[in-house]
Design a protein around this motif. Structure first.
Motif, PDB file in Angstrom:
ATOM      1  N   GLY A  61     -18.767  18.147   4.063  1.00 35.33           N
ATOM      2  CA  GLY A  61     -19.820  19.588   3.929  1.00 35.33           C
ATOM      3  C   GLY A  61     -19.706  20.660   5.053  1.00 35.33           C
ATOM      4  O   GLY A  61     -20.455  21.719   4.389  1.00 35.33           O
ATOM      5  N   VAL A  62     -19.913  19.823   6.498  1.00 35.36           N
ATOM      6  CA  VAL A  62     -19.930  20.840   7.857  1.00 35.36           C
ATOM      7  C   VAL A  62     -19.276  21.846   7.618  1.00 35.36           C
ATOM      8  O   VAL A  62     -20.094  22.806   7.807  1.00 35.36           O
ATOM      9  N   GLN A  63     -17.548  22.396   7.170  1.00 35.94           N
ATOM     10  CA  GLN A  63     -17.161  23.364   7.102  1.00 35.94           C
ATOM     11  C   GLN A  63     -17.148  24.443   6.932  1.00 35.94           C
ATOM     12  O   GLN A  63     -17.623  24.398   5.938  1.00 35.94           O
ATOM     13  N   GLU A  64     -16.597  25.136   7.099  1.00 36.42           N
ATOM     14  CA  GLU A  64     -16.189  26.344   6.355  1.00 36.42           C
ATOM     15  C   GLU A  64     -15.579  26.472   5.410  1.00 36.42           C
ATOM     16  O   GLU A  64     -14.478  25.243   5.450  1.00 36.42           O
ATOM     17  N   GLU A  65     -15.058  27.322   4.373  1.00 33.27           N
ATOM     18  CA  GLU A  65     -14.087  27.235   3.420  1.00 33.27           C
ATOM     19  C   GLU A  65     -12.542  28.157   4.431  1.00 33.27           C
ATOM     20  O   GLU A  65     -12.865  28.669   5.283  1.00 33.27           O
ATOM     21  N   LEU A  66     -12.057  27.146   4.014  1.00 33.68           N
ATOM     22  CA  LEU A  66     -10.617  27.992   5.362  1.00 33.68           C
ATOM     23  C   LEU A  66      -9.555  28.354   4.501  1.00 33.68           C
ATOM     24  O   LEU A  66      -8.550  29.195   4.799  1.00 33.68           O
ATOM     25  N   THR A  67      -8.874  27.913   3.106  1.00 33.78           N
ATOM     26  CA  THR A  67      -7.480  27.451   2.421  1.00 33.78           C
ATOM     27  C   THR A  67      -7.731  28.313   1.230  1.00 33.78           C
ATOM     28  O   THR A  67      -6.935  28.531   0.680  1.00 33.78           O
ATOM     29  N   ASP A  68      -8.794  28.707   0.700  1.00 37.82           N
ATOM     30  CA  ASP A  68      -9.017  30.251  -0.233  1.00 37.82           C
ATOM     31  C   ASP A  68      -8.795  28.725  -2.003  1.00 37.82           C
ATOM     32  O   ASP A  68      -7.678  29.916  -2.173  1.00 37.82           O
ATOM     33  N   GLY A  69      -8.666  27.210  -1.705  1.00 36.27           N
ATOM     34  CA  GLY A  69      -8.694  26.859  -3.085  1.00 36.27           C
ATOM     35  C   GLY A  69      -6.983  26.207  -3.142  1.00 36.27           C
ATOM     36  O   GLY A  69      -6.902  26.148  -3.676  1.00 36.27           O
ATOM     37  N   ALA A  70      -6.603  26.069  -1.540  1.00 37.10           N
ATOM     38  CA  ALA A  70      -5.089  25.204  -1.621  1.00 37.10           C
ATOM     39  C   ALA A  70      -5.048  24.121  -1.669  1.00 37.10           C
ATOM     40  O   ALA A  70      -6.258  23.318  -1.540  1.00 37.10           O
ATOM     41  N   THR A  71      -3.969  23.791  -2.510  1.00 28.10           N
ATOM     42  CA  THR A  71      -3.830  22.215  -2.820  1.00 28.10           C
ATOM     43  C   THR A  71      -2.091  22.017  -2.521  1.00 28.10           C
ATOM     44  O   THR A  71      -2.203  20.628  -2.729  1.00 28.10           O
ATOM     45  N   TYR A  72      -1.695  22.673  -1.454  1.00 27.05           N
ATOM     46  CA  TYR A  72      -0.382  22.344  -1.085  1.00 27.05           C
ATOM     47  C   TYR A  72      -0.206  22.864   0.439  1.00 27.05           C
ATOM     48  O   TYR A  72      -0.800  23.918   0.632  1.00 27.05           O
ATOM     49  N   TYR A  73       0.531  22.787   1.336  1.00 28.86           N
ATOM     50  CA  TYR A  73       0.554  23.100   2.265  1.00 28.86           C
ATOM     51  C   TYR A  73       2.217  23.098   2.370  1.00 28.86           C
ATOM     52  O   TYR A  73       2.313  21.700   2.371  1.00 28.86           O
ATOM     53  N   HIS A  74       3.069  23.399   2.921  1.00 27.66           N
ATOM     54  CA  HIS A  74       3.989  22.750   4.157  1.00 27.66           C
ATOM     55  C   HIS A  74       3.900  23.533   5.879  1.00 27.66           C
ATOM     56  O   HIS A  74       3.664  24.761   5.961  1.00 27.66           O
ATOM     57  N   THR A  75       4.780  22.877   6.499  1.00 22.02           N
ATOM     58  CA  THR A  75       4.877  23.516   7.993  1.00 22.02           C
ATOM     59  C   THR A  75       6.219  24.589   8.400  1.00 22.02           C
ATOM     60  O   THR A  75       6.867  24.859   6.920  1.00 22.02           O
ATOM     61  N   THR A  76       6.439  25.315   8.365  1.00 21.49           N
ATOM     62  CA  THR A  76       6.796  26.778   9.248  1.00 21.49           C
ATOM     63  C   THR A  76       8.280  25.850   8.934  1.00 21.49           C
ATOM     64  O   THR A  76       9.303  27.475   8.962  1.00 21.49           O
ATOM     65  N   ALA A  77       8.270  25.249   9.275  1.00 18.87           N
ATOM     66  CA  ALA A  77       9.583  24.993   9.632  1.00 18.87           C
ATOM     67  C   ALA A  77      10.812  24.023   8.510  1.00 18.87           C
ATOM     68  O   ALA A  77      11.776  24.604   8.591  1.00 18.87           O
ATOM     69  N   VAL A  78      10.080  24.622   7.336  1.00 23.53           N
ATOM     70  CA  VAL A  78      10.697  24.205   5.987  1.00 23.53           C
ATOM     71  C   VAL A  78      10.211  25.262   4.735  1.00 23.53           C
ATOM     72  O   VAL A  78       9.598  25.950   4.961  1.00 23.53           O
ATOM     73  N   ARG A  79      11.033  25.748   3.935  1.00 19.32           N
ATOM     74  CA  ARG A  79      10.536  26.566   2.602  1.00 19.32           C
ATOM     75  C   ARG A  79      10.494  25.447   1.107  1.00 19.32           C
ATOM     76  O   ARG A  79      11.581  25.785   0.453  1.00 19.32           O
ATOM     77  N   PRO A  80       9.570  24.804   0.869  1.00 22.40           N
ATOM     78  CA  PRO A  80      10.434  24.008  -0.223  1.00 22.40           C
ATOM     79  C   PRO A  80      10.746  24.890  -1.334  1.00 22.40           C
ATOM     80  O   PRO A  80       9.692  26.149  -1.327  1.00 22.40           O
ATOM     81  N   ARG A  81      10.625  24.820  -2.934  1.00 28.78           N
ATOM     82  CA  ARG A  81      11.121  26.141  -3.690  1.00 28.78           C
ATOM     83  C   ARG A  81      10.030  26.261  -4.228  1.00 28.78           C
ATOM     84  O   ARG A  81       9.631  27.083  -5.089  1.00 28.78           O
ATOM     85  N   TRP A  82       8.838  25.239  -4.708  1.00 25.29           N
ATOM     86  CA  TRP A  82       7.578  25.510  -4.922  1.00 25.29           C
ATOM     87  C   TRP A  82       6.650  26.758  -4.350  1.00 25.29           C
ATOM     88  O   TRP A  82       5.842  27.617  -4.418  1.00 25.29           O
ATOM     89  N   SER A  83       6.667  26.843  -3.445  1.00 30.18           N
ATOM     90  CA  SER A  83       6.409  27.940  -2.541  1.00 30.18           C
ATOM     91  C   SER A  83       6.791  29.147  -2.925  1.00 30.18           C
ATOM     92  O   SER A  83       6.147  30.080  -2.678  1.00 30.18           O
ATOM     93  N   ARG A  84       8.201  29.186  -3.536  1.00 28.23           N
ATOM     94  CA  ARG A  84       7.823  30.698  -4.067  1.00 28.23           C
ATOM     95  C   ARG A  84       7.292  30.895  -5.735  1.00 28.23           C
ATOM     96  O   ARG A  84       7.193  32.068  -6.002  1.00 28.23           O
ATOM     97  N   VAL A  85       7.005  29.933  -6.148  1.00 32.53           N
ATOM     98  CA  VAL A  85       5.691  30.446  -7.014  1.00 32.53           C
ATOM     99  C   VAL A  85       4.770  30.403  -6.839  1.00 32.53           C
ATOM    100  O   VAL A  85       3.910  31.036  -7.267  1.00 32.53           O
ATOM    101  N   PHE A  86       4.086  29.245  -6.245  1.00 32.85           N
ATOM    102  CA  PHE A  86       2.884  29.534  -5.669  1.00 32.85           C
ATOM    103  C   PHE A  86       1.986  30.589  -5.153  1.00 32.85           C
ATOM    104  O   PHE A  86       2.925  30.987  -4.263  1.00 32.85           O
ATOM    105  N   THR A  87       0.653  31.020  -5.122  1.00 37.52           N
ATOM    106  CA  THR A  87       0.079  31.568  -4.464  1.00 37.52           C
ATOM    107  C   THR A  87       0.008  31.247  -3.198  1.00 37.52           C
ATOM    108  O   THR A  87      -0.635  30.731  -3.002  1.00 37.52           O
ATOM    109  N   ASN A  88       0.454  31.443  -1.801  1.00 40.23           N
ATOM    110  CA  ASN A  88       0.080  32.053  -0.793  1.00 40.23           C
ATOM    111  C   ASN A  88      -1.219  31.997  -0.335  1.00 40.23           C
ATOM    112  O   ASN A  88      -1.761  33.059  -0.024  1.00 40.23           O
ATOM    113  N   THR A  89      -1.196  31.460  -0.004  1.00 40.86           N
ATOM    114  CA  THR A  89      -3.074  31.536   0.974  1.00 40.86           C
ATOM    115  C   THR A  89      -3.752  32.108   2.483  1.00 40.86           C
ATOM    116  O   THR A  89      -4.282  32.252   2.435  1.00 40.86           O
TER     117      THR A  89
END
Length: 213
Positions: free
Chosen positions: A165-193
């Motif tokens: 528990g040392v670090q601060e919150e960085l992703t605002d509750g994110a449960t998904y991620y991907h690299t900038t090299a791709v764009r999965p279908r779910w990225s069009r539906v979920f909230t980018n945080t």
């Protein structure tokens, strides 16, 4: 036991001359003793809020290799090992802040009803099903080998810090991620945080974790 001894001292002293003075002094000592015991009890119970050991106060914590290299060698249980391995195979080439963010996503999944409730359960979800697991290194058909020992030592320290528990919150509750090299279908539906380094982070609003509420 200490409180019992102090109480006994009070009883003996009151039978002697100067009892009023002794009673006042020992009474104050007894109150300090009780206060110390209460404070210690609260400190111990507070440790249960974290996944691992209670974090030390770290005023100079920073998302840098300099900070990581100054930390002691990291170790832990099976969940620690699962998190460290996931960070090695998923994010060892990312900047330190990005590694912390990926680790945060994994712990957010542990807290979400959508995923297994342990770090190893989250990391290994779907293992054995070719290209159907949550973390690609577990199902790409290749044997994974930790060949960069310094990189692993560093991400292991990231894993330890996040579990503690040392670090601060960085992703605002994110449960998904991907690299900038791709764009999965779910990225069009979920909230980018957030975007940290080469990773974009997303939250599924149907399953908001405690940190994003």
């Amino acid at each position: 036991m200490r409180s019992f001894v102090l109480a006994a001292c009070v009883a003996v002293t009151l039978a002697s001359p100067g009892a009023a003075i002794a009673e006042t002094a020992l009474g104050r000592l007894f109150q300090r003793d009780q206060s110390t015991q209460t404070s210690t009890s609260r400190q111990r119970s507070g440790g249960f809020l974290f996944f691992g050991r209670k974090p030390a106060k770290t005023k100079q914590m920073s998302y840098s290799t300099t900070w990581l290299d100054a930390q002691p060698a990291a170790a832990g249980d099976a969940n620690f090992e699962c998190l460290a391995q996931a960070l090695y195979f998923e994010a060892r080439g990312e900047a330190v802040k990005g590694q912390f963010a990926v680790a945060e996503v994994i712990l957010n999944r542990v807290k979400s009803a959508q995923f297994p409730n342990s770090v190893c359960g989250v990391v290994k979800q779907g293992t054995g099903r070719l290209n159907q697991c949550q973390f690609s290194y577990n199902c790409d058909g290749r044997t994974e080998v930790i060949g960069e020992r310094q990189a692993y030592a560093r991400v292991a320290k990231v894993a330890r810090a996040v579990l503690d528990g040392v670090q601060e919150e960085l992703t605002d509750g994110a449960t998904y991620y991907h690299t900038t090299a791709v764009r999965p279908r779910w990225s069009r539906v979920f909230t980018n945080t957030a975007q940290i380094g080469v990773h974009l982070f997303y939250r599924d609003e149907r399953y908001r974790t405690a940190s994003s509420e």
